[in-house]
Each structure stands twice: as C-alpha cells, then as structure tokens.
Design an enzyme around this catalytic site. Structure first.
Site, PDB file in Angstrom:
ATOM      1  N   GLY A  56       0.828  -1.211   0.000  1.00  0.00           N
ATOM      2  CA  GLY A  56       0.000   0.000   0.000  1.00  0.00           C
ATOM      3  C   GLY A  56       0.854   1.249   0.000  1.00  0.00           C
ATOM      4  N   SER A  62       4.553   7.097   2.407  1.00  0.00           N
ATOM      5  CA  SER A  62       5.210   6.138   3.306  1.00  0.00           C
ATOM      6  C   SER A  62       6.428   5.514   2.630  1.00  0.00           C
ATOM      7  CB  SER A  62       4.230   5.044   3.744  1.00  0.00           C
ATOM      8  OG  SER A  62       3.558   4.496   2.629  1.00  0.00           O
ATOM      9  N   ASP A  81       1.917  -2.298  -4.807  1.00  0.00           N
ATOM     10  CA  ASP A  81       0.603  -1.636  -4.936  1.00  0.00           C
ATOM     11  C   ASP A  81       0.107  -1.857  -6.369  1.00  0.00           C
ATOM     12  OD1 ASP A  81      -1.567   0.362  -5.057  1.00  0.00           O
ATOM     13  OD2 ASP A  81      -0.641   1.236  -3.277  1.00  0.00           O
ATOM     14  N   GLY A  85      -6.075   1.982  -6.224  1.00  0.00           N
ATOM     15  CA  GLY A  85      -6.795   2.460  -5.050  1.00  0.00           C
ATOM     16  C   GLY A  85      -7.563   1.349  -4.370  1.00  0.00           C
ATOM     17  N   SER A 134      -1.532  -7.528  -4.148  1.00  0.00           N
ATOM     18  CA  SER A 134      -0.699  -7.964  -3.017  1.00  0.00           C
ATOM     19  C   SER A 134      -0.761  -9.476  -2.738  1.00  0.00           C
ATOM     20  CB  SER A 134      -1.082  -7.140  -1.784  1.00  0.00           C
ATOM     21  OG  SER A 134      -0.661  -7.744  -0.616  1.00  0.00           O
ATOM     22  N   ASP A 151      -0.277  -1.559   4.806  1.00  0.00           N
ATOM     23  CA  ASP A 151      -1.168  -0.389   4.763  1.00  0.00           C
ATOM     24  C   ASP A 151      -1.939  -0.407   3.440  1.00  0.00           C
ATOM     25  OD1 ASP A 151      -2.268   2.024   5.644  1.00  0.00           O
ATOM     26  OD2 ASP A 151      -0.640   3.241   4.824  1.00  0.00           O
ATOM     27  N   HIS A 154      -8.126  -1.706   3.525  1.00  0.00           N
ATOM     28  CA  HIS A 154      -8.450  -1.761   4.951  1.00  0.00           C
ATOM     29  C   HIS A 154      -9.758  -2.487   5.246  1.00  0.00           C
ATOM     30  CE1 HIS A 154      -5.075   0.818   5.054  1.00  0.00           C
ATOM     31  NE2 HIS A 154      -5.270   1.328   6.245  1.00  0.00           N
ATOM     32  N   HIS A 179      -0.558  -0.246   9.986  1.00  0.00           N
ATOM     33  CA  HIS A 179      -1.060   1.131  10.069  1.00  0.00           C
ATOM     34  C   HIS A 179      -2.571   1.138  10.289  1.00  0.00           C
ATOM     35  CE1 HIS A 179      -1.337   5.499   8.630  1.00  0.00           C
ATOM     36  NE2 HIS A 179      -0.682   5.476   9.777  1.00  0.00           N
ATOM     37  N   ASP A 180      -3.065   2.234  10.834  1.00  0.00           N
ATOM     38  CA  ASP A 180      -4.509   2.429  11.065  1.00  0.00           C
ATOM     39  C   ASP A 180      -5.086   1.425  12.058  1.00  0.00           C
ATOM     40  OD1 ASP A 180      -4.762   4.648   9.144  1.00  0.00           O
ATOM     41  OD2 ASP A 180      -4.231   3.108   7.694  1.00  0.00           O
TER      42      ASP A 180
HETATM   43  N1  SAH Z   1       0.885   4.076   2.640  1.00  0.00           N
HETATM   44  C1  SAH Z   1       0.208   5.094   1.861  1.00  0.00           C
HETATM   45  C2  SAH Z   1      -1.295   4.925   1.843  1.00  0.00           C
HETATM   46  C3  SAH Z   1      -1.768   3.633   1.224  1.00  0.00           C
HETATM   47  S1  SAH Z   1      -3.484   3.702   0.770  1.00  0.00           S
HETATM   48  C4  SAH Z   1       0.598   6.489   2.359  1.00  0.00           C
HETATM   49  O1  SAH Z   1       1.552   6.634   3.119  1.00  0.00           O
HETATM   50  O2  SAH Z   1      -0.033   7.465   1.981  1.00  0.00           O
HETATM   51  C5  SAH Z   1      -3.775   1.998   0.377  1.00  0.00           C
HETATM   52  C6  SAH Z   1      -3.137   1.533  -0.917  1.00  0.00           C
HETATM   53  O3  SAH Z   1      -3.314   0.116  -0.969  1.00  0.00           O
HETATM   54  C7  SAH Z   1      -3.755   2.101  -2.198  1.00  0.00           C
HETATM   55  O4  SAH Z   1      -2.771   2.761  -2.943  1.00  0.00           O
HETATM   56  C8  SAH Z   1      -4.286   0.858  -2.940  1.00  0.00           C
HETATM   57  O5  SAH Z   1      -4.108   0.905  -4.346  1.00  0.00           O
HETATM   58  C9  SAH Z   1      -3.462  -0.259  -2.327  1.00  0.00           C
HETATM   59  N2  SAH Z   1      -4.103  -1.559  -2.392  1.00  0.00           N
HETATM   60  C10 SAH Z   1      -5.342  -1.907  -1.918  1.00  0.00           C
HETATM   61  N3  SAH Z   1      -5.595  -3.197  -2.148  1.00  0.00           N
HETATM   62  C11 SAH Z   1      -4.504  -3.695  -2.795  1.00  0.00           C
HETATM   63  C12 SAH Z   1      -4.169  -4.985  -3.313  1.00  0.00           C
HETATM   64  N4  SAH Z   1      -4.999  -6.036  -3.211  1.00  0.00           N
HETATM   65  N5  SAH Z   1      -2.980  -5.139  -3.930  1.00  0.00           N
HETATM   66  C13 SAH Z   1      -2.116  -4.103  -4.052  1.00  0.00           C
HETATM   67  N6  SAH Z   1      -2.378  -2.859  -3.572  1.00  0.00           N
HETATM   68  C14 SAH Z   1      -3.550  -2.651  -2.946  1.00  0.00           C
HETATM   69 MG    MG Z   2      -2.825   3.995   6.474  1.00  0.00          MG
END
Ligand code: SAH
Ligand code: MG
Length: 222
Positions: A56, A62, A81, A85, A134, A151, A154, A179-180
């Site tokens: 993520g 990050s 990633d 989104g 992922s 991250d 969620h 995170h979160d």
């Molecule tokens: N760490 C980042 C925020 C991540 S937001 C920061 O510091 O701002 C969550 C991210 O997870 C998004 O970009 C989304 O595209 C990614 N994501 C969600 N599900 C996913 C998956 N199954 N495989 C890969 N990436 C994923």
């Molecule tokens: Mg987060």
C-alpha cells in the site's frame, strides 16, 4: 543517490522528510518518522542486505519514509501496490481524490504520482516498485522479509489477506508494522485493530513500539 548531501546525513534525511510531508497520502508526519526509525533498526540489523516490503504505497508518502531508512542502511525496499486504489478510495467513498483518476480510463492510477515521488527523492537505487495485487505477489514471494509494512486495503477481506499472505514471509526477529490500528471504533475501521490483536495475542508477534495508529511488532522465532 542525492547530489550535495551524503546518504544517511542529517541534511539528506531532512530533505527526504520534507519531500514525504509534501506528497499526497495518509501518513501523519510523526507516524512517518516512527516508521522510518523502526525500519532503520531492521536495516541496521540486516547488515546492509535487509529486505523491506511495503503493502500500500498510494502516491509514495510512506515509501519515502521507508526508502530513507533503506538508503541509510543499505536495505532494499519492495513497494507493492496495484495503484488502482482501495475500495475506500473509489468515487463516492470517504478517501476519494479526483486528481488521481486517469481521465482516459476513468480509473484511479497513482503509479505516475508514485514514480514522481521516488524520482524527486532520488530513491531509485534502493526502492523497487512492484505493481500488482498484493496476495498474488505474496503467493510467489520466496525471500525472508526483515521489515513488512502493511497499509493496503483496509476492508475485512483485503486486510486479512495481506496479513495471512505476508506474515509468514517475515523472518524470525523481523518486524511487522501495521497502520490504522484503532482500538476505539469511533476512530476508524476494525480490521487493522483485529489483526493487531490476533498477531499479538497469538504469541506470533510482540509489540516493539507504537506511534498514533502505527504499531510495530517483532516476529517470534518458530
Ligand atoms: N501508505 C500510503 C497509503 C496507502 S493507501 C501512504 O503513506 O499514503 C492503500 C493503498 O493500498 C492504495 O494505494 C491501494 O491501491 C493499495 N491496495 C489496496 N488493495 C490492494 C491490493 N490487493 N494489492 C495491491 N495494492 C492494494
Ligand atoms: Mg494507512
């Protein structure tokens, strides 16, 4: 490698932190710094060959904090990633940002933003972008991970899939950063907190440090 300021120097770190703060994303400054510090510990223990994985990345905020720790310690960061989104980033949801929608496809595409962030930070020598789903990457992954930052999505299913997919790849003594993590439901969604509870109460991980919603755990030996 940056020009003018040496790797790991105070000026170089300040440059990277300033850049991280300026990038779109979801990582408060203090938590970003705590993430950097935790990854740096893993990098130092890895003796210049540590492997970091980020799940993520969004636009690379990050990634820069983790990349700063990788650069300072000779580690390599794999930033995973699909750049489409999460559910919560889609149109009509809480964390939507129309600026990251590709006008030609009407789909979110944060990859150009991520690339720009990493190039601006001159972190290409220690940060590798892995563009894909992922769990798909986790299923084919074979290298023990010294520091894993989760991250990604969620929601219940994506968050648990990340924990189940990546947890086993963390080396004994390696670190898992979540995170979160919000103990109070009024502050945010349940899955990261429930994962933190499972990881710590099962005895698989012990908590090392925390800052805001960031929890850093260490994996126990098998
Ligand atoms: N760490 C980042 C925020 C991540 S937001 C920061 O510091 O701002 C969550 C991210 O997870 C998004 O970009 C989304 O595209 C990614 N994501 C969600 N599900 C996913 C998956 N199954 N495989 C890969 N990436 C994923
Ligand atoms: Mg987060």
């Amino acid at each position: 490698m940056s020009t003018g300021t040496g790797t790991g120097s105070g000026a170089r770190l300040e440059e990277l932190f300033a850049l991280a703060r300026s990038v779109k994303g979801f990582m408060p400054d203090a938590e970003g710094f705590a993430l950097f510090e935790a990854a740096k510990r893993a990098g130092q223990q890895g003796g210049g060959a540590a492997v970091f994985v980020e799940i993520g990345a969004w636009c690379g905020k990050s990634t820069i904090y983790l990349g700063a720790a990788a650069e300072a310690t000779g580690a390599t960061l794999f930033s995973v990633d699909h750049h489409r989104g999460s559910e919560e980033n889609q149109q009509g949801w809480e964390h939507h940002d129309p600026e990251v929608v590709d006008p030609s496809t009407h789909r979110i595409d944060t990859l150009p933003f991520w690339r720009r962030s990493i190039a601006a930070a001159s972190l290409d020598s220690c940060v590798v972008g892995v563009v894909g789903d992922s769990p798909l990457v986790a299923a084919a992954w074979r290298t023990p991970v010294d520091f894993c930052f989760i991250d990604g999505g969620h929601g219940e299913d994506p968050a648990w899939a990340d924990y189940r997919g990546w947890g086993p790849h963390i080396a004994p003594g390696g670190r898992l950063a979540l995170h979160d993590v919000f103990p109070d439901p009024a502050d945010g969604g349940r899955p990261p907190y429930e994962i933190w509870r499972e990881a710590t109460s099962s005895g698989a991980f012990v908590e090392e440090s925390s800052c805001g919603s960031l929890r850093v755990l260490r994996r126990m030996s098998d």
